[in-house]
Design a protein around this motif. Structure first.
Motif, PDB file in Angstrom:
ATOM      1  N   ALA B  94     -21.361  39.086  13.387  1.00  0.00           N
ATOM      2  CA  ALA B  94     -20.169  38.268  13.135  1.00  0.00           C
ATOM      3  C   ALA B  94     -19.059  38.607  14.128  1.00  0.00           C
ATOM      4  O   ALA B  94     -18.371  37.727  14.641  1.00  0.00           O
ATOM      5  CB  ALA B  94     -19.677  38.490  11.702  1.00  0.00           C
ATOM      6  N   LYS B  95     -18.904  39.898  14.416  1.00  0.00           N
ATOM      7  CA  LYS B  95     -17.861  40.320  15.356  1.00  0.00           C
ATOM      8  C   LYS B  95     -18.159  39.785  16.760  1.00  0.00           C
ATOM      9  O   LYS B  95     -17.251  39.410  17.509  1.00  0.00           O
ATOM     10  CB  LYS B  95     -17.762  41.852  15.381  1.00  0.00           C
ATOM     11  N   HIS B  97     -19.860  37.006  17.403  1.00  0.00           N
ATOM     12  CA  HIS B  97     -19.509  35.576  17.352  1.00  0.00           C
ATOM     13  C   HIS B  97     -18.014  35.383  17.519  1.00  0.00           C
ATOM     14  O   HIS B  97     -17.563  34.457  18.187  1.00  0.00           O
ATOM     15  CB  HIS B  97     -19.924  34.972  16.006  1.00  0.00           C
ATOM     16  N   SER B  98     -17.242  36.252  16.898  1.00  0.00           N
ATOM     17  CA  SER B  98     -15.782  36.141  16.954  1.00  0.00           C
ATOM     18  C   SER B  98     -15.279  36.239  18.403  1.00  0.00           C
ATOM     19  O   SER B  98     -14.453  35.439  18.844  1.00  0.00           O
ATOM     20  CB  SER B  98     -15.188  37.257  16.076  1.00  0.00           C
ATOM     21  N   ASP B 101     -16.449  33.053  20.320  1.00  0.00           N
ATOM     22  CA  ASP B 101     -15.663  31.860  19.970  1.00  0.00           C
ATOM     23  C   ASP B 101     -14.285  31.922  20.610  1.00  0.00           C
ATOM     24  O   ASP B 101     -13.782  30.921  21.130  1.00  0.00           O
ATOM     25  CB  ASP B 101     -15.509  31.742  18.441  1.00  0.00           C
ATOM     26  N   TRP B 102     -13.680  33.085  20.558  1.00  0.00           N
ATOM     27  CA  TRP B 102     -12.359  33.299  21.151  1.00  0.00           C
ATOM     28  C   TRP B 102     -12.385  32.996  22.654  1.00  0.00           C
ATOM     29  O   TRP B 102     -11.434  32.436  23.219  1.00  0.00           O
ATOM     30  CB  TRP B 102     -11.952  34.767  20.895  1.00  0.00           C
ATOM     31  N   LEU B 105     -11.312  29.130  24.737  1.00  0.00           N
ATOM     32  CA  LEU B 105      -9.960  28.619  24.993  1.00  0.00           C
ATOM     33  C   LEU B 105      -9.021  29.707  25.503  1.00  0.00           C
ATOM     34  O   LEU B 105      -7.815  29.478  25.626  1.00  0.00           O
ATOM     35  CB  LEU B 105      -9.387  27.981  23.719  1.00  0.00           C
ATOM     36  N   THR B 146      -5.520  40.816  25.552  1.00  0.00           N
ATOM     37  CA  THR B 146      -6.249  40.863  24.273  1.00  0.00           C
ATOM     38  C   THR B 146      -7.531  41.684  24.405  1.00  0.00           C
ATOM     39  O   THR B 146      -7.863  42.467  23.512  1.00  0.00           O
ATOM     40  CB  THR B 146      -6.597  39.424  23.802  1.00  0.00           C
ATOM     41  N   VAL B 150      -7.322  44.659  21.971  1.00  0.00           N
ATOM     42  CA  VAL B 150      -8.044  44.336  20.720  1.00  0.00           C
ATOM     43  C   VAL B 150      -9.546  44.588  20.856  1.00  0.00           C
ATOM     44  O   VAL B 150     -10.116  45.414  20.160  1.00  0.00           O
ATOM     45  CB  VAL B 150      -7.797  42.864  20.296  1.00  0.00           C
ATOM     46  N   TRP B 151     -10.187  43.880  21.768  1.00  0.00           N
ATOM     47  CA  TRP B 151     -11.650  43.957  21.851  1.00  0.00           C
ATOM     48  C   TRP B 151     -12.141  45.300  22.401  1.00  0.00           C
ATOM     49  O   TRP B 151     -13.270  45.702  22.124  1.00  0.00           O
ATOM     50  CB  TRP B 151     -12.230  42.814  22.695  1.00  0.00           C
TER      51      TRP B 151
END
Lengths: 239, 239
Positions: B94-95, B97-98, B101-102, B105, B146, B150-151
Motif C-alpha cells: 500500500a505504501k 502504491h501511495s 500515485d503521488w 502529478l 517531499t 517524507v519518502w
C-alpha cells in the motif's frame, strides 16, 4: 479500533473513499478536514498525513494517503469486499492499475484545472483564468474521448468491458462529478459528445445508490450556490 | 512466447521497465518505437496500445500500458522476482502504491515539464518556454523536498525506509535521471539542496548496475549532444 477516514466531501477522491467504505459495509469514522478552513495544513493533520492532503486513513497504527492506494488497501485488508472492485486475477488487476495510472495526468489534471480556473478559484482567493481553463479543457476533452473510445470499448457497461464496477469506475466517475458545479451550458458542451461516457456515469451512480447521492449532497448544494452567484453576476452586468 | 516490450530508451518510464526485466532476469524482446520519428502515432502501434504511448507490453495475448501497471504486472506474472520489488505484505504494498500515485502529478509532472521547456522543446518543433519552465521548477522542487523529508524519512537507504529497492525507487530515479540533459549548473541548482535524494539516487543506481548505466547510455550521449549545442550557442552569442 475503527478505521478513521480523514476527508472533505468537497474533494472528489475523498468522496470515492467514503463511497467505497459505505458500499462495502466497512465500518469507519469520518473525520472532516475542512479544506476551505485550511485544516489540512495544520501540524496536527501533518502527523496523520505529512503530504497534508485528503483523503488519508488511519487503520490501527497504519497510516496511508492517496485515494487509489487507499482503495486498493481497503480491498485487501477488509474481508467481504466483492472481487469485482479489485479482482484477484493478475491480468484484470493490471488493467485496473493501467486506468488508475492514466487517470492522474489526464482526467484528473484536466477536470481539476478546468473547474478551478472557471469556477472555484475565487473561493481560494485566486482570480478566474480563462486561458488556463482553455488549456485544461483540451486535456479534459481528450481524456473523455479516451474513456469513450478505449476504456469503454468492451461489451459491459463499465470500464474495461466489465459487467460490474471496479475501483477505477468509482474513482473516475467521482472525478467527473465535480463538473456539476459548472455553468450548465459548459457542462453540457463538455459531456454531450460522449454518449457512452454519459451512460457509464449513470450506470456507476446506480450501482452505488443510495450512497452515491447521499455522499454527493454537498456537491449538489454547491452546484445551486454557484448557479445563484452566476445569475446575480449576470443580472448586475445587465443593470 | 517471449514477452515483447515496446519502448524508446529516451523515455524514462521505458527505461524503468527495461531495467526491471534485466535486473530480474525476465526474458524479453525489446521493440523500439522511435518517438522522434513519431512511430508511436502509427496505426500499427495503436493495435498494441490505443493510447499511443510507450512503454507498452504484449505477454501472449495480453496487452498492457502505463509503466507502473506494467511493473506491478511483471512482479506478479513472472516467478523469481524478489519480494522487495513489490512486497506481498498488504501494508508495504500500500505504501508503494501511495508513492507511485503521488508521483504522476508531482515529480513526473515537474521534471517532464521542466526538461521539455528548457531543453527538449526545439527537438519537437516547439519553442523553449522560460515561463512554463519556472512554473514546472516549483513543482519539481516541491517534489524533491517531499522525497527528502517524507519518502526518505526512514532508516534504510531506499524510499519508505526500506533496505532494498522497490519499483517505486526504480520509477522515481529513472524520472529524475532525465535532468542529466540539462545545463550542469541548472541540474546542480535543482538537486544540491537535497542531500538524501542524491545519496538515494546513487544507492538505487548501484543496486541495478551494470544494467543501469547500460540502459541510460542513450541519455548520457544525449547529455553530451545538448551540452555541445549550448556551447555553440554561447560562442555565437559572444561573436
Amino acid at each position: 479500533m475503527t478505521l478513521k477516514v480523514f476527508v472533505d466531501r468537497m474533494s472528489q477522491p475523498s468522496r470515492a473513499v467514503i463511497l467505497f467504505c459505505k458500499v462495502n459495509n466497512i465500518q469507519f469514522e469520518e473525520v472532516k478536514i475542512d479544506l476551505a478552513k485550511r485544516q489540512h495544513l495544520s501540524q496536527e493533520f501533518a502527523e496523520i498525513n505529512p503530504l497534508r492532503q485528503v483523503p488519508a486513513i488511519v487503520d490501527g497504527r497504519f497510516k496511508l494517503s492517496e485515494s487509489h492506494a487507499i482503495l486498493i488497501y481497503l480491498s485487501g485488508a477488509f474481508p467481504g469486499v466483492a472481487d469485482h472492485w479489485y479482482p484477484a486475477d493478475v491480468s484484470k488487476r493490471a488493467k485496473i492499475h493501467s486506468v488508475l495510472d492514466w487517470h492522474h495526468l489526464n482526467l484528473r489534471f484536466g477536470a481539476m484545472k478546468y473547474v478551478f480556473n472557471t469556477t472555484l478559484a475565487p473561493a481560494f482567493g485566486r482570480p478566474l483564468d480563462p486561458k488556463a481553463a482553455a488549456v485544461a479543457e483540451k486535456t479534459l476533452d481528450s481524456s473523455l474521448s479516451t474513456i469513450e473510445s478505449v476504456w469503454l470499448k468492451g461489451s459491459g457497461k463499465f470500464l474495461l468491458g466489465s459487467y460490474q464496477p471496479s475501483i477505477a469506475d468509482l474513482s473516475l466517475v467521482c472525478e467527473i462529478m465535480q463538473l456539476e458545479v459548472l455553468d450548465e451550458k459548459d457542462r453540457a458542451r463538455i459531456l454531450s459528445p460522449y454518449k457512452k461516457v454519459r451512460v457509464w456515469i449513470e450506470a456507476t451512480k446506480a450501482s452505488i445508490q443510495p450512497h452515491f447521492d447521499d455522499v454527493h449532497g454537498i456537491l449538489y448544494r454547491a452546484k445551486e450556490k454557484f448557479q445563484k452567484q452566476r445569475e446575480i453576476t449576470t443580472l448586475h452586468s445587465k443593470m
